[in-house]
Motif scaffolding. Structure first.
Motif, short mmCIF file in Angstrom:
data_model
loop_
_atom_site.label_atom_id
_atom_site.label_comp_id
_atom_site.label_asym_id
_atom_site.label_seq_id
_atom_site.Cartn_x
_atom_site.Cartn_y
_atom_site.Cartn_z
N LEU A 1 27.93 -51.92 -77.79
CA LEU A 1 28.44 -51.67 -76.51
C LEU A 1 27.65 -50.95 -75.43
O LEU A 1 27.19 -51.10 -74.31
CB LEU A 1 30.09 -51.20 -76.51
N ALA A 2 27.02 -49.70 -76.05
CA ALA A 2 25.68 -48.78 -74.85
C ALA A 2 24.86 -49.57 -74.79
O ALA A 2 24.45 -49.90 -73.73
CB ALA A 2 25.86 -47.40 -75.46
N ARG A 3 24.21 -50.01 -75.73
CA ARG A 3 22.96 -50.62 -76.48
C ARG A 3 23.04 -52.37 -75.40
O ARG A 3 22.15 -52.44 -73.76
CB ARG A 3 22.28 -51.60 -77.30
N LEU A 4 24.18 -52.48 -75.30
CA LEU A 4 24.03 -54.00 -74.33
C LEU A 4 24.53 -53.77 -72.88
O LEU A 4 23.79 -54.38 -72.83
CB LEU A 4 25.48 -54.82 -74.87
N GLU A 5 25.32 -53.04 -72.38
CA GLU A 5 24.89 -52.13 -71.20
C GLU A 5 23.54 -51.86 -70.79
O GLU A 5 23.30 -52.49 -69.51
CB GLU A 5 25.85 -50.86 -70.98
N ALA A 6 22.53 -50.92 -71.31
CA ALA A 6 21.50 -51.02 -70.93
C ALA A 6 20.59 -51.78 -70.87
O ALA A 6 20.06 -51.43 -70.19
CB ALA A 6 21.21 -49.98 -71.96
N LYS A 7 20.85 -53.26 -71.97
CA LYS A 7 19.43 -53.83 -71.63
C LYS A 7 20.36 -55.56 -70.53
O LYS A 7 19.11 -55.73 -71.01
CB LYS A 7 19.76 -54.72 -73.59
N TRP A 8 21.50 -55.76 -70.96
CA TRP A 8 21.84 -56.72 -70.34
C TRP A 8 21.14 -57.29 -68.62
O TRP A 8 21.88 -55.88 -68.13
CB TRP A 8 23.98 -57.09 -70.44
N PRO A 9 21.22 -57.83 -68.19
CA PRO A 9 21.04 -58.23 -67.05
C PRO A 9 22.26 -58.24 -66.13
O PRO A 9 21.58 -57.83 -64.89
CB PRO A 9 19.74 -59.61 -66.96
N GLY A 10 22.96 -58.11 -66.23
CA GLY A 10 24.55 -58.28 -65.56
C GLY A 10 24.93 -57.36 -65.98
O GLY A 10 24.71 -56.55 -66.47
N ASP A 11 26.29 -57.66 -65.09
CA ASP A 11 27.04 -56.14 -64.89
C ASP A 11 27.91 -56.53 -66.25
O ASP A 11 28.14 -57.83 -67.08
CB ASP A 11 28.37 -56.08 -63.82
N VAL A 12 28.26 -54.88 -66.80
CA VAL A 12 29.28 -55.10 -68.64
C VAL A 12 29.98 -53.97 -68.02
O VAL A 12 29.79 -52.74 -67.81
CB VAL A 12 27.78 -54.24 -69.55
#
Length: 230
Positions: A72-83
């Motif tokens: 989930l931390a990786r998703l927040e760092a790499k996702w172009p939108g808001d997480v």
């Protein structure tokens, strides 16, 4: 850009050694909720409540993030939108994994709260009923956690986030504790694609369009890989 809101419950931290409500032999199994997790319990026996949360705080201090937290931390760092992660957990494993956009709707074991003046400060590892509030001096310190019968924190931010989410995900939640149990239904009604990650069917499973069964440490990283590959 696609916004993602993620609700996490005790199931995501279970693989880090922090027991859920239903774990046999765990801290919760040894205590009735009515004795340790309500305002009335604190009024009746603050020493007992502090002892329970001191044990939880010590256990949480030894825990480490598992692959689901890290994903989930990786998703927040790499996702172009808001997480946004909304967690029912009072441990700090999301932050330890690297997540920054986290709302602790049930408070945090790392915080102390004055029952008399509402002052907040970092909690020591061991709290005592005789500890004085550093602001007002009252001997009314308690863990800064939301007990049963109290209003969860950050509702002013949670409600708008749910209403505007494109994807809503629930990980390791039982679907028994409100208001979080209704978040999947609300987000789906507002147009979000809803996904539930759990080891078994929960009380709220019917509110989700997609279901991923299995250990969070396996299913969550796989889902994050899928998202980031699109």
């Amino acid at each position: 850009m696609t916004s993602i809101v993620i609700l996490t419950g005790a199931g995501i931290s279970a693989e880090s050694g922090l027991g859920t409500f239903r774990d046999e032999g765990g801290l919760w199994a040894q205590h009735r909720i009515e004795d340790v997790a309500t305002p009335d319990a604190f009024d009746r026996d603050p020493a007992r409540v502090h002892a329970f949360y001191n044990a939880r705080r010590a256990q949480a201090a030894e825990a480490r993030p598992n692959p689901a937290h890290l994903a989930l931390a990786r998703l927040e760092a790499k996702w172009p939108g808001d997480v946004l992660v909304i967690t029912q957990n009072v441990d700090g494993l999301h932050e330890a994994a690297g997540s920054n956009n986290v709302l602790h709707m049930h408070g945090e074991l790392s915080g102390a709260l004055c029952h008399a003046c509402d002052h907040r400060w970092p909690a020591p590892l061991v709290m005592d009923a005789q500890d004085a509030c550093p602001a007002c001096g009252a001997r009314a310190t308690r863990p800064d956690v939301v007990w049963f019968g109290e209003i969860p924190y950050h509702m002013d931010r949670i409600d708008p986030a749910l209403s505007s989410a494109d994807i809503f995900v629930a990980i390791g939640t039982s679907g028994n504790v409100f208001p979080a149990a209704a978040y999947g239904q609300h987000a789906r009604r507002m147009g979000a694609h809803t996904i539930e990650f759990n080891t078994e069917i929960s009380s709220a499973s019917r509110d989700f369009a997609d279901h991923r069964r299995g250990r969070a440490s396996e299913t969550v990283p796989a889902w994050v890989d899928e998202l980031l590959a699109t």
